[in-house]
Design an enzyme around this catalytic site. Structure first.
Site, PDB file in Angstrom:
ATOM      1  N   HIS A 112      12.904  -1.471 -16.246  1.00 55.20           N
ATOM      2  CA  HIS A 112      14.159  -2.319 -17.195  1.00 55.20           C
ATOM      3  C   HIS A 112      13.001  -2.770 -18.170  1.00 55.20           C
ATOM      4  CE1 HIS A 112      15.315  -2.751 -12.914  1.00 55.20           C
ATOM      5  NE2 HIS A 112      16.070  -2.536 -13.556  1.00 55.20           N
TER       6      HIS A 112
ATOM      7  N   ASP B 107      10.222   1.011 -10.237  1.00 56.02           N
ATOM      8  CA  ASP B 107      11.504   1.273 -10.415  1.00 56.02           C
ATOM      9  C   ASP B 107      11.680   2.662 -11.485  1.00 56.02           C
ATOM     10  OD1 ASP B 107      10.539  -0.466 -12.284  1.00 56.02           O
ATOM     11  OD2 ASP B 107      11.854  -1.766 -11.799  1.00 56.02           O
TER      12      ASP B 107
ATOM     13  N   ASP C 280       7.408  -0.335 -16.518  1.00 56.01           N
ATOM     14  CA  ASP C 280       8.676  -0.999 -15.201  1.00 56.01           C
ATOM     15  C   ASP C 280       9.934  -1.102 -16.048  1.00 56.01           C
ATOM     16  OD1 ASP C 280       9.559  -3.449 -12.980  1.00 56.01           O
ATOM     17  OD2 ASP C 280      11.177  -2.819 -14.799  1.00 56.01           O
TER      18      ASP C 280
ATOM     19  N   HIS D 162      10.403 -10.364 -17.868  1.00 50.54           N
ATOM     20  CA  HIS D 162      11.322 -10.626 -18.139  1.00 50.54           C
ATOM     21  C   HIS D 162      11.791 -12.436 -18.358  1.00 50.54           C
ATOM     22  CE1 HIS D 162      12.850  -7.150 -17.382  1.00 50.54           C
ATOM     23  NE2 HIS D 162      13.302  -7.035 -15.586  1.00 50.54           N
TER      24      HIS D 162
HETATM   25 ZN    ZN Z   1      12.238  -3.511 -12.954  1.00 51.08          ZN
END
Ligand code: ZN
Length: 368
Positions: A180, A266, A178, A141
């Site tokens: 996200h 995740d 991931d 991120h």
């Molecule tokens: Zn994540």
């Protein structure tokens, strides 16, 4: 297989400190012991599980030197390094969004990036066939001057720039599974054609407003960024189909010198920060598919760098399944929740509407 495994106890010492508590305390919220959903236990339990099963003994286990200032500044401006280091030396704090750190956080983040970088260099130069870096804090991120989502340096981008600069790599593919969106990595490479970025993620999760399928890159980078936003509830069958119909065709067209995976765990079924259903067996199958693709395209060069994953119970089994597959090991850690998942979660199998959606996205990218 010669598989490198990079870990360091110090990575487990990263903490949000008091600043983490300020994110959750209110009149009705009892603080949790670890402060943040991102805590060391998921990672420590994975490493411990590998110790208990004996898998660790089959790997080339090591730490690495912290990323150097020269390596860090290929991605992050000096002003950010200075600000981060000063705050880290003075008790810690928060410089972005959801990235609190305690005293000494700078050094641990530089170590995390250094481990990822060493893993990438060691596979690129042939020291190992493939590798896994249990980096923490995570990186995907992180924007050049704005840390967010628990990420303080963009670990994979720092490693990528090192092999582009010094180890003969010309084309690097980064697959982010991931759950996200890999917004930091996307932003860093959005206008470049030498690094292909692909992110498979739960739509509108984190960040809530990035990761759209229409964000394809800009300038010479047009077409070199691929987002696959999936609806909540996708099981591993949907992920496998995404790999088959989008990821592998894109990698094949790009012909990378190495494939790097932003390996968040995740998308697992018990994650508190997302709502997908990828089982440990699913992660192993996805790893196997990527190993085959890497063997076809780039002499098997495949590196995984740990990102998110917040279920203390389940992350270790997903990570163990992946690393065992990477190493070609016959040591397994029986997934204690597999039967429950197979019986109770029909979404693990392919749902027609997921397949339709993936097919539409594949067509929009020009893959039939
Ligand atoms: Zn994540």
């Amino acid at each position: 297989m010669r598989t490198g495994f990079y870990w360091d106890e110090k990575c487990f010492w990263h903490s949000g400190g008091n600043y983490a508590l300020t994110m959750q305390v209110s009149d009705v919220v009892q603080p949790t012991p670890n402060g943040l959903p991102e805590n060391p236990e998921t990672k420590r339990r994975l490493k411990n599980l590998m110790d208990v099963t004996g898998l660790l003994d089959q790997l080339h286990v090591q730490s690495a030197a912290p990323a150097t200032t020269e390596q860090l500044t290929r991605i992050h401006p000096e002003s950010y390094l200075k600000q981060f280091k000063e705050m880290s030396d003075n008790g810690g704090g928060e410089l972005g969004l959801r990235t609190p750190f305690a005293q000494g956080g700078y050094e641990i983040a530089a170590l995390s990036a250094g481990m990822a970088t060493q893993a990438i260099v060691d596979v690129m130069t042939g020291t190992y066939d493939n590798a896994y870096s249990l980096s923490r804090p995570p990186g995907h991120h992180c924007l050049p001057d704005f840390p967010n989502g628990f990420c303080l340096f963009n670990n994979i981008a720092i490693g990528t720039e090192e092999i582009l600069a010094n180890h003969g790599a010309e084309r690097v593919a980064i697959l982010d599974w991931d759950v996200h969106h890999g917004n930091g990595t996307e932003a860093i490479y959005y206008d470049r054609d030498d690094v292909l970025t692909i992110s498979i993620h739960q739509e509108h999760n984190y960040p809530i407003d990035t990761g759209d399928v229409s964000d394809r890159g800009s300038g010479v980078g047009e077409g070199y960024n691929i987002n696959v936003p999936l609806p909540p509830g996708c099981g591993y069958a949907a992920y496998v189909e995404t790999l088959e119909r989008i990821v592998i065709p894109a990698l094949t067209d790009f012909a990378p010198d190495i494939i790097i995976v932003a390996c968040g765990l995740d998308a697992g079924p018990f994650d508190p920060l997302a709502h997908m259903l990828v089982s440990a067996r699913g992660f192993a199958q996805m790893t196997d598919m990527l190993m085959e693709t890497a063997a076809d395209l780039c002499e098997g060069k495949l590196v995984m760098v740990h990102e998110g994953g917040y279920s203390e119970a389940y992350v270790p089994f997903c990570g163990h399944a992946i690393i065992s597959q990477l190493a070609g090991s016959n040591i397994t850690a029986a997934d204690p929740l597999a039967d429950t998942l197979e019986v109770r979660q029909p979404n693990l199998r392919m749902q027609a509407f997921h397949s339709t959606l993936i097919g539409e996205m594949a067509a929009s990218f020009g893959f039939e």
